[in-house]
Design an enzyme around this catalytic site. Structure first.
Site, PDB file in Angstrom:
ATOM      1  N   CYS A  20       0.871  -1.176   0.000  1.00 38.93           N
ATOM      2  CA  CYS A  20       0.000   0.000   0.000  1.00 38.93           C
ATOM      3  C   CYS A  20       0.905   1.222   0.000  1.00 38.93           C
ATOM      4  O   CYS A  20       2.053   1.149  -0.419  1.00 38.93           O
ATOM      5  CB  CYS A  20      -0.954  -0.020   1.184  1.00 38.93           C
ATOM      6  N   ALA A  21       0.423   2.343   0.492  1.00 39.20           N
ATOM      7  CA  ALA A  21       1.208   3.577   0.443  1.00 39.20           C
ATOM      8  C   ALA A  21       2.445   3.515   1.323  1.00 39.20           C
ATOM      9  O   ALA A  21       3.456   4.144   1.024  1.00 39.20           O
ATOM     10  CB  ALA A  21       0.336   4.760   0.854  1.00 39.20           C
TER      11      ALA A  21
END
Length: 467
Positions: free
Chosen positions: A26-27
């Protein structure tokens, strides 16, 4: 930082590519599903340069690397492991497949309710705001503006079965519009409104099973579980029909039979049975919370964090929605969740303040702040579970804060929001909520400070060990 070296170190620490089931990012986090968790060297992972934290959640090993770093490490990681890039949803499915059946069932229940939380939060915030304004300006209650905003504030709960039906249809793989129809049937205007049944002189009979069991023509406003079960049945019937009905008739036969059979069984069996079961569950939860001196809330405040660790806390969504949709419209579970969440954050904050390890401090401080906002996983998994004693301190703080909430009759007008933002939906019991927050935080911080003892040796942060 050499991203390839870090990726290689991570791969070796998780047991090599043979122990890797799936990976995505993810980020900020590398999300990995492991075949055998016993082969993972977690302490090694936590001490690699560039790794800001490691914790397990929802069947995934999540390695926090940070924005801008995680994607570069991930690119090297999948190349070294010889696997294809996967999406977060692919990893979630792979992780879920490893979970026990009861965890998968609870997670599915959570997946149904999470998407509709924004609608409940929006109307709940509006309800709280409207209540506060009407007390400050009594004349507002007689205005057209109040009438309009009041309609806005209860719309989501009034049509809650339809929202649940659409969300459940997506999760179970049924046609969402057929799901919506089943939800509409359950609150059809021809039925007696569920909130009016208690005051009605006589409720007409909708169906009778051989004269032995009469089904009242009452709607399912305020009910949650019967809707989920009904849509599960719809999905089973619809999928079976898609397989067995010839394609040239499928468009006509499948929707007709699906709605007809599901609607009939819902209104004559599923609805009455599971509405009663739901009523027992809700009554039991309310009875427990209402025990004298906050004893029941004390227990629930203590065990809340372990249910998060076990991944079964999604079941509380159903209880909260049922409370909101009941006659009182008071969510008395939310303050308990807040006490537990804030306490875990305060316990992690004590670790951040007391530790001499710069890396641990940089990890524990933002994790604690996140918990104060209502997101506890970083504090629980990255700090408190890792050292044990802060988790216990958080449980104690959560228990004390929850007891205060019960004694002071604190409640919320929505769900899905806890911590600091919870003040927005507890305007009717603001002072009680503030005291709940303070007691949970202070007790947890003090106990965590006392129990948690970092070692005194002056060693580099990478080699530093906390007890």
């Amino acid at each position: 930082m050499d991203h390839k070296i870090l990726a290689s170190e991570i791969l070796e620490a998780i047991g090599g590519k043979e122990n890797l089931a799936s990976a995505a990012h993810c980020a900020t986090r590398l999300r990995i599903v492991i075949a055998d968790n016993s082969k993972v060297k977690k302490s090694d992972l936590e001490n690699f340069d560039g790794v800001k934290g490691v914790f397990e959640a929802s069947g995934q090993l999540q390695i926090i690397l940070g924005t801008g770093v995680v994607n570069k490490v991930y690119a090297e990681f999948i190349q070294l492991a010889g696997i294809e890039a996967a999406s977060k949803e692919d990893v979630k499915k792979a992780a879920a497949a490893k979970s026990p059946w009861y965890k998968r069932a609870i997670k599915t229940l959570g997946d149904v309710f999470v998407p509709i939380i924004p609608a409940i939060v929006a109307t709940g915030l509006l309800c709280g705001l409207l209540g506060g304004l009407s007390r400050a300006f009594p004349s507002l209650a007689d205005s057209h503006l109040y009438t309009l905003l009041d309609m806005f504030s209860n719309a989501a709960l009034t049509f809650l079965p339809i929202l649940i039906a659409v969300s459940a249809a997506k999760i179970f793989g049924a046609n969402i519009y057929l799901g919506a129809v089943i939800g509409m049937i359950m609150i059809h205007p021809n039925l007696v409104n569920a909130w009016s049944v208690a005051g009605a002189e006589k409720v007409p009979t909708l169906w009778s099973w051989f004269g032995l069991w009469n089904i009242n023509a009452s709607g399912y406003q305020g009910h949650v579980i019967p809707v989920v079960i009904a849509i599960l049945l719809l999905s089973v019937i619809e999928k079976w029909l898609h397989k067995h009905v010839p394609e040239m008739f499928d468009l006509f036969v499948t929707p007709l039979v699906s709605v007809l059979v599901t609607g009939f069984l819902t209104m004559t069996v599923i609805g009455p049975v599971f509405a009663q079961v739901e009523s027992w569950v809700l009554t039991g939860a309310q009875w427990l919370i209402a025990l004298p001196f906050g004893i029941g809330s004390f227990v629930m405040g203590a065990v809340y964090a372990p249910t998060v660790v076990a991944g079964v806390h999604h079941m509380y969504n159903a209880i909260e929605l049922s409370m909101l949709a009941a006659d009182s419209g008071k969510n008395i579970w939310m303050p308990i969740a807040t006490a537990a969440n804030v306490a875990q954050g305060a316990a992690a904050l004590a670790v951040a303040v007391k530790t001499q390890n710069k890396k641990l401090k940089s990890m524990a401080l933002p994790a604690s702040l996140s918990a104060f906002m209502g997101i506890t996983e970083p504090a629980i998994f990255r700090v408190n579970v890792r050292f044990g004693k802060p988790l216990v301190a958080g449980m104690a703080g959560g228990a004390c804060g929850a007891a205060v909430a019960s004694i002071m009759n604190v409640y919320a007008t929505a769900n899905g929001v806890t911590g600091i933002f919870g003040f927005l939906i507890t305007t009717d019991s603001f002072l009680g909520y503030l005291l709940t927050f303070a007691v949970a935080a202070v007790v947890a911080f003090v106990l965590s400070w006392i129990l948690y003892a970092p070692t005194k040796e002056k060693v580099p942060d990478k080699e530093y060990k906390d007890n």
